[in-house]
Scaffold this motif. Structure first.
Motif, PDB file in Angstrom:
ATOM      1  N   HIS A  46       0.833  -1.201   0.000  1.00 19.78           N
ATOM      2  CA  HIS A  46       0.000   0.000   0.000  1.00 19.78           C
ATOM      3  C   HIS A  46       0.877   1.264   0.000  1.00 19.78           C
ATOM      4  O   HIS A  46       0.597   2.217  -0.739  1.00 19.78           O
ATOM      5  N   TRP A  62       2.303   1.762  -3.451  1.00 25.84           N
ATOM      6  CA  TRP A  62       1.265   2.181  -4.384  1.00 25.84           C
ATOM      7  C   TRP A  62       0.942   3.656  -4.192  1.00 25.84           C
ATOM      8  O   TRP A  62       0.823   4.421  -5.147  1.00 25.84           O
ATOM      9  N   ARG A  63       0.828   4.078  -2.934  1.00 22.84           N
ATOM     10  CA  ARG A  63       0.566   5.482  -2.624  1.00 22.84           C
ATOM     11  C   ARG A  63       1.693   6.370  -3.143  1.00 22.84           C
ATOM     12  O   ARG A  63       1.454   7.423  -3.740  1.00 22.84           O
ATOM     13  N   ARG A  67       1.496   6.643  -6.982  1.00 17.25           N
ATOM     14  CA  ARG A  67       0.425   7.565  -7.379  1.00 17.25           C
ATOM     15  C   ARG A  67       0.846   9.011  -7.165  1.00 17.25           C
ATOM     16  O   ARG A  67       0.557   9.881  -7.987  1.00 17.25           O
ATOM     17  N   ASP A  86      -2.480   0.316 -11.356  1.00 21.18           N
ATOM     18  CA  ASP A  86      -2.800  -0.811 -10.490  1.00 21.18           C
ATOM     19  C   ASP A  86      -1.561  -1.192  -9.692  1.00 21.18           C
ATOM     20  O   ASP A  86      -0.459  -1.228 -10.249  1.00 21.18           O
ATOM     21  N   PRO A  87      -1.712  -1.500  -8.418  1.00 19.70           N
ATOM     22  CA  PRO A  87      -0.533  -1.850  -7.620  1.00 19.70           C
ATOM     23  C   PRO A  87       0.016  -3.236  -7.958  1.00 19.70           C
ATOM     24  O   PRO A  87       1.169  -3.526  -7.688  1.00 19.70           O
TER      25      PRO A  87
END
Length: 103
Positions: free
Chosen positions: A56, A59-60, A63, A89-90
């Protein structure tokens, strides 16, 4: 800070254990029996080692980097489609060797 600099704080070797695709839906990663497909095994294990929190966090961070760099795409013919933020998409979609031969 790049995504690779993030600290792995927790791991979960069984990250996908217990996951089941909805009935009647094809799942690229997991077969109907709940087993991870062979060509996904290495990535599923790596994600389990990484852990949900670190995944997570990465991914953050990805982005954020896309947003700060202004990465966008256009949907031509759609008046609302200009300069949409790039969605990432992660977890990538993997293609098996057999599927790739077909392509």
């Amino acid at each position: 800070m790049s995504p690779m600099d993030l600290t792995i704080e927790a791991s979960d070797p069984q990250l996908v254990s217990g996951y089941r695709a909805p009935a009647g839906v094809y799942d690229e990663m997991v077969g109907p029996d709940g087993e991870v497909r062979g060509h996904w095994r290495y990535l599923a294990d790596a994600l389990g080692t990484l852990g949900l929190r670190a995944l997570h966090d990465r991914w953050r961070e990805a982005r954020r980097l896309l947003r700060e760099s202004g990465a966008t795409y256009n949907v031509y013919g759609d008046p609302q489609g200009l300069k949409r933020p790039w969605q990432l998409d992660p977890i990538p979609a993997l293609v098996s060797s057999d599927e790739w031969r077909e392509i």
